[in-house]
Structure formats: C-alpha cells, structure tokens
Design a protein around this motif. Structure first.
Motif, PDB file in Angstrom:
ATOM      1  N   VAL A  49      49.712 -13.358  27.726  1.00  0.00           N
ATOM      2  CA  VAL A  49      48.506 -13.052  26.950  1.00  0.00           C
ATOM      3  C   VAL A  49      48.794 -11.845  26.067  1.00  0.00           C
ATOM      4  N   HIS A  50      48.090 -11.762  24.991  1.00  0.00           N
ATOM      5  CA  HIS A  50      48.318 -10.674  24.037  1.00  0.00           C
ATOM      6  C   HIS A  50      47.116  -9.738  23.966  1.00  0.00           C
ATOM      7  N   LYS A  51      46.511  -9.547  25.120  1.00  0.00           N
ATOM      8  CA  LYS A  51      45.375  -8.633  25.185  1.00  0.00           C
ATOM      9  C   LYS A  51      45.276  -8.064  26.589  1.00  0.00           C
ATOM     10  N   ARG A  52      44.582  -6.960  26.724  1.00  0.00           N
ATOM     11  CA  ARG A  52      44.403  -6.305  28.023  1.00  0.00           C
ATOM     12  C   ARG A  52      42.978  -5.768  28.113  1.00  0.00           C
ATOM     13  N   SER A  53      42.699  -5.111  29.242  1.00  0.00           N
ATOM     14  CA  SER A  53      41.447  -4.382  29.422  1.00  0.00           C
ATOM     15  C   SER A  53      40.227  -5.274  29.182  1.00  0.00           C
ATOM     16  N   LEU A  54      39.201  -4.754  28.503  1.00  0.00           N
ATOM     17  CA  LEU A  54      37.958  -5.502  28.312  1.00  0.00           C
ATOM     18  C   LEU A  54      38.161  -6.763  27.486  1.00  0.00           C
ATOM     19  N   ASP A  55      39.215  -6.784  26.636  1.00  0.00           N
ATOM     20  CA  ASP A  55      39.470  -7.990  25.850  1.00  0.00           C
ATOM     21  C   ASP A  55      39.741  -9.184  26.750  1.00  0.00           C
ATOM     22  N   ILE A  56      40.408  -8.937  27.874  1.00  0.00           N
ATOM     23  CA  ILE A  56      40.654 -10.013  28.840  1.00  0.00           C
ATOM     24  C   ILE A  56      39.343 -10.432  29.498  1.00  0.00           C
ATOM     25  N   LEU A  57      38.563  -9.440  29.932  1.00  0.00           N
ATOM     26  CA  LEU A  57      37.330  -9.738  30.665  1.00  0.00           C
ATOM     27  C   LEU A  57      36.283 -10.418  29.792  1.00  0.00           C
ATOM     28  N   HIS A  58      36.329 -10.164  28.503  1.00  0.00           N
ATOM     29  CA  HIS A  58      35.361 -10.764  27.594  1.00  0.00           C
ATOM     30  C   HIS A  58      35.852 -12.074  26.990  1.00  0.00           C
ATOM     31  N   ASP A  59      37.018 -12.525  27.442  1.00  0.00           N
ATOM     32  CA  ASP A  59      37.568 -13.792  26.958  1.00  0.00           C
ATOM     33  C   ASP A  59      37.325 -14.861  28.018  1.00  0.00           C
ATOM     34  N   PRO A  60      36.458 -15.828  27.755  1.00  0.00           N
ATOM     35  CA  PRO A  60      36.120 -16.814  28.784  1.00  0.00           C
ATOM     36  C   PRO A  60      37.296 -17.708  29.201  1.00  0.00           C
ATOM     37  N   TRP A  61      38.358 -17.742  28.381  1.00  0.00           N
ATOM     38  CA  TRP A  61      39.502 -18.572  28.765  1.00  0.00           C
ATOM     39  C   TRP A  61      40.332 -17.911  29.852  1.00  0.00           C
ATOM     40  N   PHE A  62      40.597 -16.612  29.722  1.00  0.00           N
ATOM     41  CA  PHE A  62      41.505 -15.938  30.647  1.00  0.00           C
ATOM     42  C   PHE A  62      40.806 -15.141  31.746  1.00  0.00           C
ATOM     43  N   GLU A  72      47.342  -7.543  39.305  1.00  0.00           N
ATOM     44  CA  GLU A  72      46.940  -7.947  37.965  1.00  0.00           C
ATOM     45  C   GLU A  72      46.091  -6.862  37.292  1.00  0.00           C
ATOM     46  N   ARG A  73      45.222  -6.234  38.071  1.00  0.00           N
ATOM     47  CA  ARG A  73      44.353  -5.204  37.504  1.00  0.00           C
ATOM     48  C   ARG A  73      45.177  -4.040  36.954  1.00  0.00           C
ATOM     49  N   ASP A  74      46.225  -3.665  37.695  1.00  0.00           N
ATOM     50  CA  ASP A  74      47.091  -2.587  37.213  1.00  0.00           C
ATOM     51  C   ASP A  74      47.920  -3.048  36.015  1.00  0.00           C
ATOM     52  N   ARG A  75      48.414  -4.266  36.071  1.00  0.00           N
ATOM     53  CA  ARG A  75      49.263  -4.793  35.008  1.00  0.00           C
ATOM     54  C   ARG A  75      48.494  -4.951  33.698  1.00  0.00           C
ATOM     55  N   LEU A  76      47.202  -5.308  33.816  1.00  0.00           N
ATOM     56  CA  LEU A  76      46.389  -5.607  32.633  1.00  0.00           C
ATOM     57  C   LEU A  76      45.388  -4.503  32.297  1.00  0.00           C
ATOM     58  N   ASP A  77      45.553  -3.318  32.875  1.00  0.00           N
ATOM     59  CA  ASP A  77      44.642  -2.190  32.618  1.00  0.00           C
ATOM     60  C   ASP A  77      43.192  -2.536  32.965  1.00  0.00           C
ATOM     61  N   LEU A  78      43.020  -3.175  34.113  1.00  0.00           N
ATOM     62  CA  LEU A  78      41.676  -3.563  34.540  1.00  0.00           C
ATOM     63  C   LEU A  78      41.143  -2.693  35.665  1.00  0.00           C
ATOM     64  N   ARG A  79      41.971  -1.830  36.223  1.00  0.00           N
ATOM     65  CA  ARG A  79      41.508  -1.011  37.338  1.00  0.00           C
ATOM     66  C   ARG A  79      40.330  -0.146  36.881  1.00  0.00           C
ATOM     67  N   GLY A  80      39.255  -0.232  37.625  1.00  0.00           N
ATOM     68  CA  GLY A  80      38.057   0.517  37.295  1.00  0.00           C
ATOM     69  C   GLY A  80      37.059  -0.253  36.442  1.00  0.00           C
ATOM     70  N   LEU A  81      37.489  -1.366  35.855  1.00  0.00           N
ATOM     71  CA  LEU A  81      36.587  -2.154  35.022  1.00  0.00           C
ATOM     72  C   LEU A  81      35.891  -3.250  35.818  1.00  0.00           C
ATOM     73  N   VAL A 185      40.339   6.174  33.089  1.00  0.00           N
ATOM     74  CA  VAL A 185      39.328   6.346  32.054  1.00  0.00           C
ATOM     75  C   VAL A 185      39.833   5.854  30.698  1.00  0.00           C
ATOM     76  N   TYR A 186      41.155   5.796  30.544  1.00  0.00           N
ATOM     77  CA  TYR A 186      41.724   5.293  29.294  1.00  0.00           C
ATOM     78  C   TYR A 186      41.760   3.765  29.253  1.00  0.00           C
ATOM     79  N   ASN A 187      41.376   3.119  30.338  1.00  0.00           N
ATOM     80  CA  ASN A 187      41.246   1.665  30.310  1.00  0.00           C
ATOM     81  C   ASN A 187      40.015   1.226  29.527  1.00  0.00           C
TER      82      ASN A 187
END
Length: 630
Positions: A49-62, A72-81, A185-187
């Motif tokens: 995938v070519h996105k991380r963080s909220l872009d992943i969470l707001h994408d209904p496909w991924f 996965e949360r650490d790899r995709l900058d999702l920790r804390g989100l 916080v930078y996620n």
C-alpha cells in the motif's frame, strides 16, 4: 480496460490469473479507474500500500479497523489511532450482528427522542462520508441535532460505543503506550491542531466509568466546537487516555475495545497524563486542551497541575461553573434586581463533586468581586452557601472532608440557631435555609423529591430558582414539569439536559432553560485561540460567564428566560469569544493569532473585536479541489 488493469494482465503469471483479472475488471466498472495495486495471484502475500496512518483507516478497501495487529499498527503508523484492544475478524462480525439485531428489536432507543440513537447513526454515517455536508446540516439544524451529537444522546452513545464503533475518529493513548507518546503524536496527520478534547472515561456525564467508550464525549464536544465556534474541523482532535476501567461489566465484556484491566492510580496515573500533555504540546505548542469527564478525584488536581503551564481548562469544573454563574446572575435579573445583588443570594448546592466544587469556587469569587476589595469579601461570600453531599450537610465537624469542599463547610455556630447539624438532609436544609436558589449538581436522578420541591415553595424569595443541572436526562434532579407543578408557577427553572416548556394554563408558560455548557466552552476555546492567550485565566472565564448572563434582554429575563435558545448558539459563541479576547488583552495575556500580533489586537475596540472573531469562524463551504502528483 484501463492502463492499470492492462499492467496487471501483463504481470499475471498464468492464463487463469489473467482471466481472473479480466473478470474482476469487467464485472465492476467502478474499479476500472482504481489506482491501487492488486495482484490476484499473490493473495497470500502481503499487499503493498502507498499510504499510512489515517489514510489507511479512511480507505474502505484496506481498513481493518480494530483487527489490525500491533505489528501492523507499528508498521503503518497506526499506534494510538485505534482503541488498544486487538479484535479478531470473527469478533468484529459478531459485534456487528449483535448491533444489527438490537436495531431490529428496539426502535425506541433514546432518552429524550425515541429515535435519538438512530438519528445519531445516520448523522455519523454522513460524517464518515462527507464532513462538509455533515457540519452544514448540523449548523443549519443545531437546535434539533445538538441533543443528538451532544447531551443527552451522547451518553447513550458512550454506553454502547464498542457496539457502535465502525471507523476510528481521534486518537487513543493508553497505559500500554508509556514511553511512546512523543512519537505516537506524529501519527496524527494534521500539521496544526487548534483544539483537543481529552477524557479518561472515568466519569462520563452522570453515567460513571465507561472506559475507552468515553471517546464519544470528546467527539461530541468537538462537533460543537466546529458548529458553534467555527473551529476548522481539520484542526480538532478528540483524545481518549485509556488507563483501564473499574467497570466490572466492561472488564468481562468480550467486545469491549479498551484495556481490560483495572484503572491505574496514583503516580502511575499522573505520569501517563504528564507524558500525554508533554507530547501534544511538543508537537503543537499553541494547542488548547479541554479536559472532559475526569472523575472528581483527579479533575481539580490535574487542573491545578497544568493550568499555569499549558493552555488548558476543565469544562466540568470551569465550564459548568461559568454556565451556572450566568444562570444565577440571570435569576437575579429575573427578580427585577440588578446583577450586583448576587452576593445577597442564599444558595443550597446539592453535590460536591468536581462540577459542584467548580461552581462553588467560581460563585464565591464572583460574589467577592462584587462585594469589593475588602479583606472579608471571600469569607462573606462563603457564608451564602450550604453544601449537601451524599452524607448530608457538610460542616466543620465532618471527618475526612474533601479538601476542595472544606472551604464551604458550615461552622457549627452558624447553623445551630437554624436547627441544622452535620449531615442534615437536603430537605431539612431547604426548609430551614429557605434559599433563593436550589442548585443540583449531584448526578442523582430525582434527588429533588416532592418534599424538597414543596420546601422550595416556602422560600422567602419572591421567585425561587431551581437548577437541576445533572446530565444526562435520567440523572436530572427533577423534571421541569415536577418543578413547576410542585414548587409553583413563579419559579425559575433550569436543567442541564433539554426539557419541554410547561403549559401552566391561562396562557402562561413555564420556561425550561437548558443551562448547557455548550453556551460557554466553544466561546472560551475560540476566544483563547484568537487571542493567543498564554493561559486561560479566571478573568477570561468570568468574562465569558458575564457575557452570557447579559445576552438576554430585560423583557425575556422577566418572563423567566435566563438562557438563550440553542438556535442562536453561533452568535452567542461569537459574543462570548469576543469577551474572552478582550479580557485576555486587558490582562496582557494575548500574544496574537497567526498574522495578527498582540499589538494589533490591543488597538481594536469592542465592535472590531467581534468582527475579528466572526471573520475567523470557519463555515462549511465546498472548496475548489486541484489534484497534484507527489
């Protein structure tokens, strides 16, 4: 087919794979222009995938929501989100099916509006799809939808949040994230955040410990910051600090999304809040943090710990106090008296939690200021209050009294001649004191019984006031109808949750004033932001309360209307914010906002400050969009 699918056909390694690609492309025309990488021959391999963080969470496909593993949360900058509990796909499906069945079986699911929760879901889906339209609907219909996105429905939302959770909103900092918050916080993708509402879920409204589900209250508050104050929705951040829960039901609930451990306490707890505050102010030095629904044990302590260092305030302590003061001053006006007569009011307060103590401290300071600068002003003001908690009247004889309530403990020689004693019941206190105001901040539904309301009727005041301020609706100390029916037609009535006006017959109406914090906190936040004030001072909060108190016309106040209608909330907020800006300037706290420097603010007169505030309020209009390659 599009070039994207042609490339996939070339990469497909077998005729079968190529047929799969072609069938997928031609069966769904909407996919033909999709730009994500998909290789049907490598379903068992990781997807690039070519996105991380909220872009992943707001994408209904991924998006997997709460099923993302910690790796996965650490790899995709999702920790804390996301809430900290990792949920399996099966659990997610089970939770959805349970919620679906509940919807089928229960149509009357709201405390105030029988369809409230259904309306919340519909609005929430709109929020997920189209934020601009969501806020436009909310602003244009604020009187109808404020009770849906905020009190009282938000309490029901928080109680059911694990079941209602679909897409993440905001950030989650948990006890498991110690040492990681400064990087977490930078996620969050926004380069600038103006407003954070944070809760630890320990005392949501009057519903108690709801753990991680308390995030709903932060989301609801920020919806009002956007709708009422015009804070840009891309610059707000709801936050949940999950330190565990002492709610045994949640600890045993397989679908609960938070940490299933008992709450941290003491130094461990403070260290987590300290780390969070340091992290957010390191990344966003000018952010404003509103603390929301922290249990009484910590609300005042954390306020004292941070308020001189950070731009922060506690809405339960200071916001509730400000709205109550505005109502109390309005009640004085409703008797045909000037607000300066406020120090003469006898006030019985039911409830000594964080909200009750906050109101008491603010009311005492307001009285003292009106009494003038003499050494006994605070003591004289203190003598106007009688505080009753679950154990009865608080006096100096009380053992282990809360230090915050101690200044309001009645002296024995003050109450003996009234026939009162340590632990006297609420009805006894009301009968003996005959107060001008009965103020409820107890979170105990029905506390103002028939006997208590009958005692209010015997008050020596020409127009006694009853404030049943606890939220949500079921926790209100009494209803508007009970108050007018039992205490009399001439009372002034206010509540925290909405009630309908009462038909008193002969063309008379008993006005139900909703003394909701939404009248104040959006203006306090906006005024602080636009002034660039270093801290939020008592004077700024006092200016906000007095502005609200003076908002109603004399004619309206004499009819018993002491708070404005919710429909005018955006104008109210503008006026309150301007009063806060002016006070910040007068106290030399203002440092300016963006291109407007403090020296320029100081040159503005009252009307120019109002215009300045209005020009900086965001409104939901669709922007023109232009695409640019990375």
């Amino acid at each position: 087919m599009s070039n994207f699918w042609n490339q996939l056909m070339i990469r497909a390694s077998s005729p079968l794979a190529r047929r799969q690609v072609k069938r997928r492309a031609t069966s769904n025309p909407a996919i033909l222009t999709h730009t994500r990488c998909f290789n049907p021959t490598e379903a068992h391999r990781p997807t690039i995938v070519h996105k991380r963080s909220l872009d992943i969470l707001h994408d209904p496909w991924f998006n997997k929501g709460t099923a993302f593993t910690m790796t996965e949360r650490d790899r995709l900058d999702l920790r804390g989100l996301l809430p900290p509990n990792v949920v399996s796909e099966e659990q997610q499906i089970d939770r959805f099916m349970v919620d679906l069945k509940r919807l089928e079986e229960h149509t009357r699911d709201g405390p105030y509006d029988p369809n409230a929760l259904a309306k919340w879901r519909i609005l929430n889906r709109l929020h997920d799809r189209n934020e601009t339209m969501y806020y436009k609907v909310l602003i244009d219909n604020i009187a109808e939808y404020a009770p849906i996105v905020y009190t009282p429905t938000v309490g029901l939302v928080c109680q059911n949040y694990s079941g209602l959770f679909r897409r993440p909103r905001g950030m989650y900092f948990s006890a498991a994230d110690r040492g990681e918050m400064i990087s977490m916080v930078y996620n969050w993708p926004a380069e600038q955040v103006d407003m954070i509402v944070v809760t630890d879920g320990s005392r949501i409204l009057g519903l108690g410990d709801l753990g991680v589900q308390g995030i709903g209250i932060a989301i609801g508050k920020l919806d009002l910051y956007v709708a009422a104050a015009g804070i840009n929705p891309q610059r707000v951040l709801p936050v949940m600090i999950d330190v565990g829960t002492n709610n045994e039901k949640l600890l045993k609930d397989p679908w609960y999304l938070g940490l299933q451990q008992h709450r941290l306490d003491g130094d461990e707890y403070v260290e987590i809040i300290d780390e969070f505050m340091e992290a957010v102010f390191t990344r966003w030095p000018h952010v404003i943090v509103q603390f929301e629904d922290f249990q009484s044990k910590w609300a005042n302590k954390l306020l004292k710990r941070y308020r001189k260092t950070y731009r922060m305030f506690n809405d339960d302590v200071q916001g509730t106090a400000g709205v109550a003061i505005a109502g109390l001053l309005g009640a004085v006006r409703a008797r045909g008296r000037p607000m300066i007569d406020f120090p003469k009011q006898k006030i019985v307060v039911a409830g000594a939690g964080s909200a009750g103590i906050g109101v008491l401290n603010t009311a005492r300071k307001t009285m003292a200021r009106m009494l003038g600068k003499h050494e006994n002003a605070l003591e004289s003001a203190r003598s106007q209050f009688w505080v009753v908690d679950a154990k009865g009247l608080i006096t100096e004889e009380r053992q282990n009294v809360d230090p915050d309530a101690l200044p309001f403990a009645r002296k024995v020689n003050e109450i003996n001649h009234q026939g009162l004693r340590e632990g006297s019941s609420l009805v006894e206190v009301v009968r003996k004191v005959k107060p001008d105001v009965l103020l409820g901040l107890s979170a105990v539904g029905g506390l103002f019984s028939k006997e208590v309301l009958e005692a209010v009727r015997e008050s020596t005041s020409s127009r006694p006031a009853i404030f049943a301020m606890s939220n949500p609706t079921k926790n209100a100390e009494c209803t508007a109808e009970e108050a007018f029916t039992i205490a009399g037609d001439n009372i002034i009535f206010s509540s925290g949750s909405p009630f309908n006006d009462v038909d008193l017959g002969n063309g008379k109406i008993g006005h139900c004033n909703q003394g909701n914090n939404m009248y104040l906190f959006p203006g306090v936040g906006l005024g602080t932001l636009l002034s660039g004030a270093k801290i939020i001072s008592d004077g700024m909060l006092q200016a906000a309360a007095e502005c609200l108190a003076a908002y109603m016309s004399e004619e309206e106040v004499l009819k018993g209307k002491i708070y404005p209608t919710i429909a005018s909330i955006r104008d109210i907020t503008k006026q309150v914010a301007a009063a806060v800006v002016k006070e910040a300037i007068d106290e030399d706290l203002a440092e300016g906002y963006r291109e407007v420097h403090a020296d320029e603010l100081k040159k503005l007169n009252k009307d120019e400050i109002i215009e300045y505030v209005e020009n900086n309020m965001w409104y939901p209009d669709y922007p023109t969009l232009v695409f640019k390659e990375d």
